[in-house]
Motif scaffolding. Structure first.
Motif, mmCIF file in Angstrom:
data_model
loop_
_atom_site.group_PDB
_atom_site.id
_atom_site.type_symbol
_atom_site.label_atom_id
_atom_site.label_comp_id
_atom_site.label_asym_id
_atom_site.label_seq_id
_atom_site.Cartn_x
_atom_site.Cartn_y
_atom_site.Cartn_z
ATOM 1 N N SER A 1 21.843 -55.167 -36.935
ATOM 2 C CA SER A 1 20.736 -56.336 -37.269
ATOM 3 C C SER A 1 20.198 -55.798 -38.300
ATOM 4 O O SER A 1 20.224 -54.736 -38.945
ATOM 5 N N GLY A 2 19.456 -56.709 -39.303
ATOM 6 C CA GLY A 2 18.788 -56.488 -40.309
ATOM 7 C C GLY A 2 19.416 -56.283 -41.670
ATOM 8 O O GLY A 2 18.848 -56.087 -42.666
ATOM 9 N N ALA A 3 20.734 -56.907 -41.758
ATOM 10 C CA ALA A 3 21.634 -56.801 -43.090
ATOM 11 C C ALA A 3 21.246 -58.066 -43.681
ATOM 12 O O ALA A 3 20.900 -59.104 -43.308
ATOM 13 N N ASP A 4 21.663 -57.922 -45.091
ATOM 14 C CA ASP A 4 21.740 -59.099 -45.994
ATOM 15 C C ASP A 4 22.801 -60.078 -45.319
ATOM 16 O O ASP A 4 23.655 -59.710 -44.952
ATOM 17 N N THR A 5 22.132 -61.510 -45.227
ATOM 18 C CA THR A 5 23.194 -62.299 -44.689
ATOM 19 C C THR A 5 23.979 -63.016 -45.826
ATOM 20 O O THR A 5 24.886 -63.823 -45.424
ATOM 21 N N THR A 6 23.899 -62.880 -47.102
ATOM 22 C CA THR A 6 24.507 -63.276 -48.177
ATOM 23 C C THR A 6 25.623 -62.761 -48.613
ATOM 24 O O THR A 6 26.427 -62.973 -48.757
ATOM 25 N N ALA A 7 25.181 -61.297 -49.366
ATOM 26 C CA ALA A 7 25.909 -60.526 -49.760
ATOM 27 C C ALA A 7 25.742 -59.042 -49.494
ATOM 28 O O ALA A 7 25.180 -58.545 -50.129
ATOM 29 N N PRO A 8 26.129 -58.696 -48.102
ATOM 30 C CA PRO A 8 25.672 -57.659 -47.522
ATOM 31 C C PRO A 8 26.415 -56.396 -48.193
ATOM 32 O O PRO A 8 25.926 -55.150 -48.163
ATOM 33 N N LEU A 9 27.562 -56.195 -48.634
ATOM 34 C CA LEU A 9 28.405 -55.361 -49.080
ATOM 35 C C LEU A 9 27.958 -54.509 -50.401
ATOM 36 O O LEU A 9 27.880 -55.444 -51.249
ATOM 37 N N ASP A 10 27.725 -53.311 -50.546
ATOM 38 C CA ASP A 10 27.403 -52.858 -51.647
ATOM 39 C C ASP A 10 28.562 -51.801 -52.179
ATOM 40 O O ASP A 10 29.132 -52.499 -53.398
ATOM 41 N N VAL A 11 29.136 -50.657 -51.717
ATOM 42 C CA VAL A 11 30.029 -49.995 -52.373
ATOM 43 C C VAL A 11 30.916 -49.540 -51.169
ATOM 44 O O VAL A 11 30.482 -49.513 -49.908
ATOM 45 N N SER A 12 32.073 -48.897 -51.806
ATOM 46 C CA SER A 12 33.137 -48.548 -50.789
ATOM 47 C C SER A 12 33.964 -47.520 -51.362
ATOM 48 O O SER A 12 33.931 -46.953 -52.457
ATOM 49 N N ALA A 13 34.626 -46.534 -50.534
ATOM 50 C CA ALA A 13 35.506 -45.560 -50.892
ATOM 51 C C ALA A 13 36.392 -45.097 -49.720
ATOM 52 O O ALA A 13 36.182 -45.564 -48.627
ATOM 53 N N TYR B 1 26.193 -51.024 -46.648
ATOM 54 C CA TYR B 1 25.902 -52.327 -46.586
ATOM 55 C C TYR B 1 24.311 -52.491 -46.598
ATOM 56 O O TYR B 1 23.889 -51.669 -46.318
ATOM 57 N N LYS B 2 23.897 -53.507 -47.422
ATOM 58 C CA LYS B 2 22.451 -53.787 -47.928
ATOM 59 C C LYS B 2 21.711 -54.388 -46.785
ATOM 60 O O LYS B 2 22.112 -55.072 -46.136
ATOM 61 N N PRO B 3 20.346 -54.004 -46.496
ATOM 62 C CA PRO B 3 19.569 -54.826 -45.555
ATOM 63 C C PRO B 3 19.109 -56.165 -46.377
ATOM 64 O O PRO B 3 19.130 -56.262 -47.469
ATOM 65 N N ALA B 4 18.567 -56.655 -45.507
ATOM 66 C CA ALA B 4 17.921 -58.236 -45.838
ATOM 67 C C ALA B 4 16.742 -58.008 -46.931
ATOM 68 O O ALA B 4 16.038 -56.872 -46.684
ATOM 69 N N ALA B 5 16.640 -58.543 -47.581
ATOM 70 C CA ALA B 5 15.431 -58.509 -48.761
ATOM 71 C C ALA B 5 14.036 -58.649 -47.974
ATOM 72 O O ALA B 5 13.986 -59.711 -47.064
ATOM 73 N N ALA B 6 13.167 -57.895 -48.419
ATOM 74 C CA ALA B 6 11.932 -57.897 -47.913
ATOM 75 C C ALA B 6 11.311 -59.196 -48.160
ATOM 76 O O ALA B 6 11.220 -59.773 -49.237
ATOM 77 N N PHE B 7 10.330 -59.830 -47.314
ATOM 78 C CA PHE B 7 9.751 -60.896 -47.711
ATOM 79 C C PHE B 7 8.587 -60.863 -48.568
ATOM 80 O O PHE B 7 7.770 -59.913 -48.395
ATOM 81 N N VAL B 8 8.445 -61.391 -49.891
ATOM 82 C CA VAL B 8 7.603 -61.472 -50.736
ATOM 83 C C VAL B 8 6.784 -62.631 -50.787
ATOM 84 O O VAL B 8 7.310 -63.829 -50.893
ATOM 85 N N ALA B 9 5.610 -62.608 -50.543
ATOM 86 C CA ALA B 9 4.507 -63.604 -50.373
ATOM 87 C C ALA B 9 4.497 -64.359 -51.842
ATOM 88 O O ALA B 9 4.298 -63.548 -52.890
ATOM 89 N N GLU B 10 4.381 -65.526 -51.908
ATOM 90 C CA GLU B 10 4.165 -66.421 -53.298
ATOM 91 C C GLU B 10 2.697 -65.789 -54.023
ATOM 92 O O GLU B 10 1.904 -65.808 -53.141
ATOM 93 N N ASP B 11 2.880 -65.781 -54.992
ATOM 94 C CA ASP B 11 1.655 -65.480 -55.901
ATOM 95 C C ASP B 11 1.008 -66.563 -56.470
ATOM 96 O O ASP B 11 1.675 -67.122 -57.259
ATOM 97 N N ASP B 12 -0.352 -67.262 -55.705
ATOM 98 C CA ASP B 12 -0.658 -68.431 -55.952
ATOM 99 C C ASP B 12 -1.823 -68.257 -57.237
ATOM 100 O O ASP B 12 -2.449 -69.154 -57.471
#
Length: 230
Positions: free
Chosen positions: A106-118, A202-213
């Motif tokens: 759970s908690g992984a990036d849902t769009t492009a989770p793969l980072d690096v491999s070896a 594998y990368k985590p989902a991006a943290a939510f960033v509140a909109e700066d109004d």
């Protein structure tokens, strides 16, 4: 949200008989999670991957030894859910000494989770170490699958990793919060034989960033100059 291991599943055939497929035990797979799957066989022909939920599997990397034993790593991003999901690897032609392990996170990036491999391989040894790799995100999860050409051994995870599943001659381990420095993944056994290991982060989902109004203050709507927002 940090990445977390939800559960693992697996299966293997150690009879030495050539068979067409191997499946994991069933699990309740949650939609939107990340599936990371390792497969091992005594041949170099890649399997066809499928599961009960109908997910699409992406090949990350693979490694073979001089005898043809091969390990593959696959992933499924933003997976479809299923209450009794089994992951299946199908081979044509049939092959022997097949094993499969699946990790659900759970908690992984849902769009492009793969980072690096070896990958890594070692002949006639009690351990194996991958080539160096450097994650770009300190909060990645590293997932490694290791195979040894011998039956009935006991296994130890590499430095900073936790052994997660044992399928006789095929093992899995992972490491939460990999950091961003150059590193390797390894595995060892009380037996000496040929080894293969594949690791990916594998990368985590991006943290939510509140909109700066703040920019809106004093903004004048173009359709009515007399009205000021806020």
């Amino acid at each position: 949200m940090a990445i977390a291991l939800v559960q693992s599943s697996g299966g293997h055939d150690s009879t030495g008989t050539a068979i067409a497929s191997i499946s994991t035990n069933t699990t309740n797979l949650t939609a939107g999670n990340l599936l990371v799957v390792g497969v091992r066989s005594a041949a170099t022909t890649a399997p066809t991957m499928s599961d009960t939920a109908g997910n699409t599997f992406v090949l990350v990397t693979s490694v073979s030894d001089g005898a043809g034993d091969t390990v593959w790593q696959y992933y499924v991003k933003n997976c479809l859910g299923n209450a009794a999901n089994a992951v299946k690897a199908t081979f044509s032609p049939t092959v022997a000494f097949i094993a499969i392990i699946a990790h659900e996170y759970s908690g992984a990036d849902t769009t492009a989770p793969l980072d690096v491999s070896a990958t890594g391989a070692n002949g006639g040894a009690t351990s194996v170490v991958s080539a160096s790799f450097t994650p770009t995100n300190a909060n990645d999860v590293g997932v490694a699958f290791g195979s040894i050409g011998a039956l009935g051994g006991t296994f130890t995870a590499g430095a900073n990793y936790t052994l997660q599943r044992n399928e006789d001659f095929f093992e899995s381990e992972d490491r939460l919060l990999t950091g961003t420095g150059a590193q390797t993944a390894g595995m060892s056994s009380n037996l000496s034989a040929d080894w293969q290991i594949v690791v990916a982060t594998y990368k985590p989902a991006a943290a939510f960033v509140a909109e700066d109004d703040s920019w809106r203050i004093g903004f004048v709507q173009p359709f009515d100059p007399a009205v000021t927002v806020w």
